[in-house]
Design an enzyme around this catalytic site. Structure first.
Site, short mmCIF file in Angstrom:
data_model
loop_
_atom_site.label_atom_id
_atom_site.label_comp_id
_atom_site.label_asym_id
_atom_site.label_seq_id
_atom_site.Cartn_x
_atom_site.Cartn_y
_atom_site.Cartn_z
N ALA A 184 -191.78 94.58 -40.09
CA ALA A 184 -191.53 93.26 -40.66
C ALA A 184 -191.54 93.30 -42.19
O ALA A 184 -190.67 92.72 -42.84
CB ALA A 184 -192.59 92.27 -40.13
N SER A 197 -192.13 101.82 -43.75
CA SER A 197 -190.83 101.72 -43.08
C SER A 197 -190.59 102.85 -42.07
O SER A 197 -189.78 103.73 -42.31
CB SER A 197 -189.71 101.72 -44.13
OG SER A 197 -188.46 101.48 -43.51
N CYS A 228 -192.56 102.42 -32.80
CA CYS A 228 -192.21 102.47 -31.37
C CYS A 228 -191.72 103.85 -30.96
O CYS A 228 -191.68 104.18 -29.78
CB CYS A 228 -191.11 101.47 -31.05
SG CYS A 228 -191.51 99.80 -31.53
N ASN A 256 -188.88 92.66 -36.66
CA ASN A 256 -187.67 92.81 -37.45
C ASN A 256 -187.01 91.47 -37.76
O ASN A 256 -186.65 91.17 -38.91
CB ASN A 256 -186.72 93.69 -36.65
CG ASN A 256 -185.95 94.62 -37.53
OD1 ASN A 256 -185.13 94.15 -38.31
ND2 ASN A 256 -186.24 95.90 -37.44
N TYR A 267 -167.51 94.38 -12.70
CA TYR A 267 -167.69 95.19 -11.48
C TYR A 267 -166.75 96.38 -11.47
O TYR A 267 -165.55 96.24 -11.69
CB TYR A 267 -167.44 94.36 -10.22
CG TYR A 267 -167.16 95.22 -9.01
CD1 TYR A 267 -168.13 96.11 -8.56
CD2 TYR A 267 -165.94 95.18 -8.34
CE1 TYR A 267 -167.87 96.94 -7.47
CE2 TYR A 267 -165.69 96.01 -7.26
CZ TYR A 267 -166.65 96.89 -6.83
OH TYR A 267 -166.41 97.71 -5.78
#
Lengths: 453, 453
Positions: free
Chosen positions: A11, A38, A42, A306, A427
């Site tokens: 953030a 920065s 994750c 973010n 599909y």
């Protein structure tokens, strides 16, 4: 114009970069007690797993790159006080061991969260780690090379990702979860399914024990060598990671009079403003509004951080922007098993005052004759009276993630099951069955809606 | 109650099964000139490719299985006339070579579509095939074993799927498309990208020529051995498939006074009723309403056929149900390249009276450090004045399909770009970047919206 940002992982870094683009002449400083700025927190489990060799791959932008843009990153600078009345902050330089004041016009708090560390005897022994910062990542990966076994405390997202990481690195892994279910962000029935499916692919590489609490580590100067549980189990281990959840870093905010929300994280409005003028907050330290329930939640996730960093910067820089809240969408995988969720679980729906109905289908993610077809289990939740879609959970070796995003969009748009069931999804045999499992589940769920006339 | 269904591939088979569930005592007959009933026509290219060995895998439900449910399937029985005034149909038994009349209370027309076969000299030679029915699939796969090269006429969905099938079977393949672009269901810029990306992975296994028309086949009693184009190319070939599009089978309907729509397919209302009482139509022979444009389209796709069959049956059986239309969602893949679309292309948006703006992004489908990250190109289209999302196209080696379904849901809900940009999509490094390419594209597209105040 002087913009000061406290914290610089997701953030904070985003807020800095966005502020620079909006106000080319503003003075922008990031203060962080971290040794890095920065980075992809994750991504740490995936680095530990060995998906890439250099931890620097996790670094999104270096202090030097920020400096080129005129954003000054102060690493290992801990902000120890906010003085709103004079619009200053007190900063401790952790390396030079001194302190100084800096002024701000707009302050953005992005202090994040920190691992919750439960009371376990001897938890300070060497080779017991938490998984949060770059240094953690480096140390854990280093220790793996001299380890044969690892213990994980906690079976949430990070615990499950660390399980994959350790298994892929060839360690024998044992995971203890003190609650009755791992992945408790899911409904109990789905959490049970996750545990069953994981154990079915264990192949003696790992164990998972629920309702089992680690109460003591044993070891010596070389570090941890064992762990004991409340249930009387004793295990020899070479290392351990504590993945027992996180708490928001809000002490600094509380201290200067910033109001917390009911979740214990900082309360902000849709402009990411705190209750104190010119102080914004974003990322893992703030609470959000769940779009489906309209109620406060705390969702410390990189995706939210973010977006919130962007919105905080825009408002701080004078470009009004709203953050509309979160759906609670999240995903992870473990050894080929995808687990994904959005909106409210059935339990959360009840807690939020809905009268939910649900259906769970187990279907092939593609036409069954395709060689790479895999099953997925989808649980759909809707309100019985209105038919409003409330949430969904997807688990399986098949594609259970992007289908949850399709559902997230329906939640964002506040569609009913009746509206959603008409969806025209793509599909072709390599991609889905003629009737997508999502629509199949929606068709069944339709029959459980009982509008009051 | 006597329900008669003409045609039994997807829509017809679905209508029969649904009717049986709704009306356990109804008499239900399927008449079809085909040699098979209830099969996955969309799976034929994947059978030819060798994903599975037995063509019977394509068969969903046999006449014997239908019979157990009291649904009588009459194979090789061609309906040659509908007599609405006396509610009867005239049927030719193609094997017994006789004809008879049968009565109906409700008639469901599911006659499908047939391949368009262009005027090419000597097109009746052996080993030149169309790709529609089970017999086609068997013959093509049989011929592959004695072939080294194949020619494909037409670069739409089926042509592109047959290209993959032939390449995987080790044939040298040449595809000729008479128009300037293959995959003309996409905008020209995306179609160009598809062609470029396909050719970049050709590795001398196939050629694609656009704006090139096959005008003559050469051969002898053994079958085709060459093809000549208008541009003067001559190729030696062992076999050819004609994939030049399809036409709806509407002759029977026209003959009895059933109205066609502007697309040339049968016009039905949202109950799948034709203009003649007690006659319904569904599947590849009917036109649909595009939900985004509100205008008639003809989308002969298996996913639509299935839903329409269900709705036709419900209404025929007295359970009112609406078909809300289509979005035009479709997907295919070719040699690892996914191509997917929903809603209106930019060109279609202009034709439908919108003033579209668009943006195209090329992004990693996962966080770039994950070993299996692949790029995707996403084109998003919205209306400049209202911001209403109109459509999207996705192409790439990465996950470009399910993201299109996320967008389809936004189109169904008539979201604007501004609403969609706030979507809370799942994030984890193995699944998407922090900001999903969809949201990234939406953020850029936002800047192009110019609402009239």
């Amino acid at each position: 114009m002087k913009i000061v940002i406290i914290g610089g992982v997701a953030a904070g870094a985003k807020a800095a970069a966005k502020s620079r683009r909006l106000l080319p002449d503003a003075e922008i400083d990031i203060y962080t007690d971290d040794t890095h700025v920065s980075y992809s927190a994750c991504g740490i489990p995936f680095y530990i797993e060995g998906n890439f060799e250099d931890y620097k791959t996790l670094l999104v932008r270096s202090p030097e790159e920020f400096a080129k843009d005129g954003i000054f990153v102060h690493l290992q600078h801990k902000v120890s006080k906010i003085l709103p009345e004079c619009k200053k902050i007190l900063i401790e330089d952790l390396t030079a061991k001194n302190a100084f004041l800096a002024s701000y016009d707009k302050l953005i708090i992005a202090t994040g969260a920190r691992p919750f560390v439960p009371q376990i005897k001897n938890i300070a022994l060497n080779n017991i780690f938490t998984v949060r910062r770059i240094e953690d990542a480096i140390k854990i990966r280093e220790k793996i090379s001299s380890s044969k076994s690892a213990l994980i405390v906690g079976g949430g997202y990070i615990g499950i990702e660390m399980l994959e990481a350790f298994v892929r690195q060839g360690l024998k892994v044992t995971l203890f979860e003190r609650n009755a279910h791992i992945m408790s962000i899911f409904d109990n029935d789905i959490a049970d399914l996750i545990q069953t499916q994981l154990l079915s692919i264990s192949d003696n590489r790992f164990d998972i024990f629920t309702s089992e609490t680690v109460i003591e580590f044993t070891g010596d100067n070389n570090g941890v060598n064992g762990a004991r549980t409340a249930g009387g189990k004793y295990l020899d281990i070479d290392m351990a990671v504590i993945c027992a959840g996180v708490n928001p870093n809000v002490e600094l905010a509380i201290d200067c009079g910033i109001k917390l929300g009911s979740t214990g994280a900082i309360e902000v409005n849709d402009k990411m403003e705190t209750n104190i003028q010119d102080i914004y907050a974003c990322g893992d330290c703030v609470q959000e509004i769940n779009i489906v329930s309209g109620k406060p939640v705390w969702m410390p996730l990189g995706s939210n951080a973010n977006k919130e960093g962007r919105v905080a910067a825009m408002n701080a820089c004078g470009f009004p922007e709203s953050f509309t809240g979160v759906l609670g969408s999240a995903v992870t995988r473990c050894l080929g098993l995808t687990m994904s969720t959005t909106g409210l679980t059935e339990a959360a729906a009840i807690a939020a005052g809905f009268e939910p109905v649900s259906t769970t289908v187990n279907k092939s993610d593609k036409v069954g004759y395709m060689p790479d077809a895999n099953n997925i289990t989808l649980k759909l939740v809707a309100d019985k009276k209105t038919g409003l879609l409330l949430g969904g959970q997807g688990v399986g070796a098949g594609d259970a993630d992007k289908r949850i995003n399709t559902l997230a969009t329906a939640l964002l748009a506040k569609l009913t099951v009746e509206q959603f069931v008409n969806n025209d999804l793509t599909y072709a045999p390599p991609f889905s069955p003629t009737i997508d499992p999502l629509l199949n589940a929606a068709q069944i769920l339709m029959t459980k809606i009982e509008p009051t006339s």
